[in-house]
Design a protein around this motif. Structure first.
Motif, PDB file in Angstrom:
ATOM      1  N   ASP A 163      -2.479  -5.976 -12.944  1.00  0.00           N
ATOM      2  CA  ASP A 163      -3.338  -5.815 -11.771  1.00  0.00           C
ATOM      3  C   ASP A 163      -2.718  -6.641 -10.653  1.00  0.00           C
ATOM      4  O   ASP A 163      -2.562  -7.855 -10.803  1.00  0.00           O
ATOM      5  N   LEU A 164      -2.375  -5.989  -9.542  1.00  0.00           N
ATOM      6  CA  LEU A 164      -1.775  -6.710  -8.426  1.00  0.00           C
ATOM      7  C   LEU A 164      -2.559  -6.450  -7.142  1.00  0.00           C
ATOM      8  O   LEU A 164      -2.978  -5.319  -6.866  1.00  0.00           O
ATOM      9  N   ALA A 165      -2.729  -7.510  -6.380  1.00  0.00           N
ATOM     10  CA  ALA A 165      -3.345  -7.410  -5.059  1.00  0.00           C
ATOM     11  C   ALA A 165      -2.322  -6.831  -4.092  1.00  0.00           C
ATOM     12  O   ALA A 165      -1.167  -7.248  -4.083  1.00  0.00           O
ATOM     13  N   VAL A 166      -2.741  -5.861  -3.290  1.00  0.00           N
ATOM     14  CA  VAL A 166      -1.889  -5.301  -2.240  1.00  0.00           C
ATOM     15  C   VAL A 166      -2.206  -6.063  -0.961  1.00  0.00           C
ATOM     16  O   VAL A 166      -3.352  -6.055  -0.499  1.00  0.00           O
ATOM     17  N   THR A 167      -1.201  -6.729  -0.413  1.00  0.00           N
ATOM     18  CA  THR A 167      -1.402  -7.467   0.829  1.00  0.00           C
ATOM     19  C   THR A 167      -0.477  -6.922   1.910  1.00  0.00           C
ATOM     20  O   THR A 167       0.623  -6.436   1.630  1.00  0.00           O
ATOM     21  N   ASP A 168      -0.958  -6.996   3.144  1.00  0.00           N
ATOM     22  CA  ASP A 168      -0.166  -6.620   4.314  1.00  0.00           C
ATOM     23  C   ASP A 168       0.889  -7.712   4.507  1.00  0.00           C
ATOM     24  O   ASP A 168       0.544  -8.883   4.687  1.00  0.00           O
ATOM     25  N   ARG A 169       2.147  -7.337   4.448  1.00  0.00           N
ATOM     26  CA  ARG A 169       3.214  -8.342   4.534  1.00  0.00           C
ATOM     27  C   ARG A 169       3.184  -9.099   5.860  1.00  0.00           C
ATOM     28  O   ARG A 169       3.462 -10.296   5.915  1.00  0.00           O
ATOM     29  N   ALA A 170       2.829  -8.408   6.938  1.00  0.00           N
ATOM     30  CA  ALA A 170       2.839  -9.035   8.262  1.00  0.00           C
ATOM     31  C   ALA A 170       1.742 -10.084   8.426  1.00  0.00           C
ATOM     32  O   ALA A 170       1.945 -11.097   9.097  1.00  0.00           O
ATOM     33  N   THR A 171       0.583  -9.851   7.806  1.00  0.00           N
ATOM     34  CA  THR A 171      -0.562 -10.731   8.038  1.00  0.00           C
ATOM     35  C   THR A 171      -1.008 -11.502   6.797  1.00  0.00           C
ATOM     36  O   THR A 171      -1.770 -12.459   6.913  1.00  0.00           O
ATOM     37  N   GLY A 172      -0.601 -11.046   5.616  1.00  0.00           N
ATOM     38  CA  GLY A 172      -1.058 -11.649   4.372  1.00  0.00           C
ATOM     39  C   GLY A 172      -2.436 -11.179   3.942  1.00  0.00           C
ATOM     40  O   GLY A 172      -2.960 -11.589   2.904  1.00  0.00           O
ATOM     41  N   GLU A 173      -3.055 -10.291   4.730  1.00  0.00           N
ATOM     42  CA  GLU A 173      -4.402  -9.816   4.436  1.00  0.00           C
ATOM     43  C   GLU A 173      -4.427  -8.957   3.168  1.00  0.00           C
ATOM     44  O   GLU A 173      -3.590  -8.071   2.989  1.00  0.00           O
ATOM     45  N   LEU A 174      -5.401  -9.198   2.299  1.00  0.00           N
ATOM     46  CA  LEU A 174      -5.626  -8.393   1.103  1.00  0.00           C
ATOM     47  C   LEU A 174      -6.255  -7.073   1.523  1.00  0.00           C
ATOM     48  O   LEU A 174      -7.296  -7.066   2.189  1.00  0.00           O
ATOM     49  N   VAL A 175      -5.615  -5.946   1.159  1.00  0.00           N
ATOM     50  CA  VAL A 175      -6.110  -4.637   1.590  1.00  0.00           C
ATOM     51  C   VAL A 175      -6.415  -3.687   0.440  1.00  0.00           C
ATOM     52  O   VAL A 175      -6.949  -2.608   0.659  1.00  0.00           O
ATOM     53  N   GLY A 176      -6.064  -4.068  -0.798  1.00  0.00           N
ATOM     54  CA  GLY A 176      -6.328  -3.176  -1.918  1.00  0.00           C
ATOM     55  C   GLY A 176      -5.732  -3.696  -3.209  1.00  0.00           C
ATOM     56  O   GLY A 176      -5.397  -4.882  -3.320  1.00  0.00           O
ATOM     57  N   GLU A 177      -5.600  -2.791  -4.171  1.00  0.00           N
ATOM     58  CA  GLU A 177      -5.036  -3.162  -5.458  1.00  0.00           C
ATOM     59  C   GLU A 177      -4.262  -1.997  -6.061  1.00  0.00           C
ATOM     60  O   GLU A 177      -4.499  -0.837  -5.730  1.00  0.00           O
ATOM     61  N   VAL A 178      -3.322  -2.344  -6.935  1.00  0.00           N
ATOM     62  CA  VAL A 178      -2.626  -1.373  -7.783  1.00  0.00           C
ATOM     63  C   VAL A 178      -2.718  -1.900  -9.208  1.00  0.00           C
ATOM     64  O   VAL A 178      -2.652  -3.110  -9.438  1.00  0.00           O
ATOM     65  N   VAL A 179      -2.872  -0.973 -10.161  1.00  0.00           N
ATOM     66  CA  VAL A 179      -3.080  -1.379 -11.547  1.00  0.00           C
ATOM     67  C   VAL A 179      -2.313  -0.455 -12.486  1.00  0.00           C
ATOM     68  O   VAL A 179      -2.386   0.769 -12.355  1.00  0.00           O
ATOM     69  N   LEU A 180      -1.592  -1.055 -13.423  1.00  0.00           N
ATOM     70  CA  LEU A 180      -1.006  -0.341 -14.554  1.00  0.00           C
ATOM     71  C   LEU A 180      -1.796  -0.794 -15.777  1.00  0.00           C
ATOM     72  O   LEU A 180      -1.887  -1.996 -16.049  1.00  0.00           O
ATOM     73  N   TYR A 181      -2.366   0.147 -16.513  1.00  0.00           N
ATOM     74  CA  TYR A 181      -3.211  -0.204 -17.656  1.00  0.00           C
ATOM     75  C   TYR A 181      -3.071   0.869 -18.735  1.00  0.00           C
ATOM     76  O   TYR A 181      -2.313   1.824 -18.570  1.00  0.00           O
ATOM     77  N   GLU A 182      -3.797   0.694 -19.845  1.00  0.00           N
ATOM     78  CA  GLU A 182      -3.690   1.586 -21.002  1.00  0.00           C
ATOM     79  C   GLU A 182      -2.241   1.712 -21.463  1.00  0.00           C
ATOM     80  O   GLU A 182      -1.752   2.788 -21.769  1.00  0.00           O
ATOM     81  N   TRP A 183      -1.558   0.567 -21.508  1.00  0.00           N
ATOM     82  CA  TRP A 183      -0.166   0.528 -21.913  1.00  0.00           C
ATOM     83  C   TRP A 183      -0.047   0.960 -23.367  1.00  0.00           C
ATOM     84  O   TRP A 183      -0.753   0.458 -24.235  1.00  0.00           O
ATOM     85  N   ASP A 184       0.847   1.907 -23.637  1.00  0.00           N
ATOM     86  CA  ASP A 184       1.122   2.385 -24.992  1.00  0.00           C
ATOM     87  C   ASP A 184       2.585   2.094 -25.281  1.00  0.00           C
ATOM     88  O   ASP A 184       3.468   2.839 -24.848  1.00  0.00           O
ATOM     89  N   PRO A 185       2.880   0.998 -25.999  1.00  0.00           N
ATOM     90  CA  PRO A 185       4.281   0.624 -26.223  1.00  0.00           C
ATOM     91  C   PRO A 185       5.068   1.656 -27.020  1.00  0.00           C
ATOM     92  O   PRO A 185       6.255   1.852 -26.771  1.00  0.00           O
ATOM     93  N   SER A 186       4.434   2.352 -27.958  1.00  0.00           N
ATOM     94  CA  SER A 186       5.186   3.326 -28.756  1.00  0.00           C
ATOM     95  C   SER A 186       5.576   4.550 -27.932  1.00  0.00           C
ATOM     96  O   SER A 186       6.640   5.126 -28.143  1.00  0.00           O
ATOM     97  N   ALA A 187       4.742   4.938 -26.992  1.00  0.00           N
ATOM     98  CA  ALA A 187       5.058   6.079 -26.119  1.00  0.00           C
ATOM     99  C   ALA A 187       5.725   5.632 -24.823  1.00  0.00           C
ATOM    100  O   ALA A 187       6.116   6.477 -24.016  1.00  0.00           O
ATOM    101  N   ARG A 188       5.849   4.307 -24.636  1.00  0.00           N
ATOM    102  CA  ARG A 188       6.389   3.735 -23.398  1.00  0.00           C
ATOM    103  C   ARG A 188       5.713   4.369 -22.182  1.00  0.00           C
ATOM    104  O   ARG A 188       6.365   4.849 -21.256  1.00  0.00           O
ATOM    105  N   SER A 189       4.380   4.329 -22.195  1.00  0.00           N
ATOM    106  CA  SER A 189       3.620   4.943 -21.106  1.00  0.00           C
ATOM    107  C   SER A 189       2.447   4.052 -20.713  1.00  0.00           C
ATOM    108  O   SER A 189       2.068   3.136 -21.441  1.00  0.00           O
TER     109      SER A 189
END
Length: 189
Positions: free
Chosen positions: A63-89
């Motif tokens: 889970d990562l916070a998306v911030t505006d590089r110019a201002t540092g303001e938090l504007v959203g999030e991106v998430v990778l989840y339901e990791w399946d190591p055997s399927a590499r997905s």
């Protein structure tokens, strides 16, 4: 280890407990509610503080916070989840608050985190679901290389109307091809 990913417009960084107040505002935005949460989802500010306070500890999701590089303001999030190591997905989701929309921040954040999934984590497949009535998100995902794999027809009752869920995914070799095309376009453009 949770990375910090830096692009031209955004910095993606691990969440902190202090991010909960801004995320509370973002997740209560009507457009975020419409396209992200089930109407019955019950969230409180205290639950959100607890949630973001432990996100960096989970080894099987990012889970990562998306911030505006110019201002540092938090504007959203991106998430990778339901990791399946055997399927590499894994599954991907994102949400952007009103101050992060329409400026390419979501597109760049998507490319950064999906690129990390393939190039650093070594995944083979990243998938997602998006409501069919969310053309802005679909365009972002298509630009990042996601392709439609199927549709779950009338899968959700939203505001009294049935909405389709669109299933999309991108594979590692498709990502590599799209990246080569993007970099070639930047060189010639």
């Amino acid at each position: 280890m949770k990375p910090v990913l830096t692009g031209d417009k955004t910095v993606l960084r691990p969440f902190t407990t202090e991010d909960a107040d801004v995320m509370w505002e973002i997740i209560n935005d009507p457009e975020v509610v419409r396209f992200t949460f089930e109407p019955s989802t019950e969230l409180t500010l205290d639950r959100l503080r607890s949630w973001y306070g432990v996100r960096t500890a989970d080894p099987d999701r990012l889970d990562l916070a998306v911030t505006d590089r110019a201002t540092g303001e938090l504007v959203g999030e991106v998430v990778l989840y339901e990791w399946d190591p055997s399927a590499r997905s894994c599954t991907f989701r994102t949400l952007m608050g009103p101050r992060g929309r329409g400026r390419g921040l979501g597109s760049e954040a998507t490319r950064l985190v999906v690129g990390h999934a393939f190039e650093q984590v070594g995944l083979h497949r990243v998938q997602l679901e998006v409501y069919a009535d969310n053309p802005r998100a679909r365009r972002v995902y298509e630009k990042a290389g996601f392709v439609v794999e199927g549709v779950r027809r009338e899968a959700a009752l939203r505001g009294g109307e049935w909405v389709d869920d669109v299933l999309m995914a991108v594979l590692d070799h498709e990502w590599a091809e799209a990246r080569t095309r993007r970099e070639g376009a930047q060189v010639t453009g």
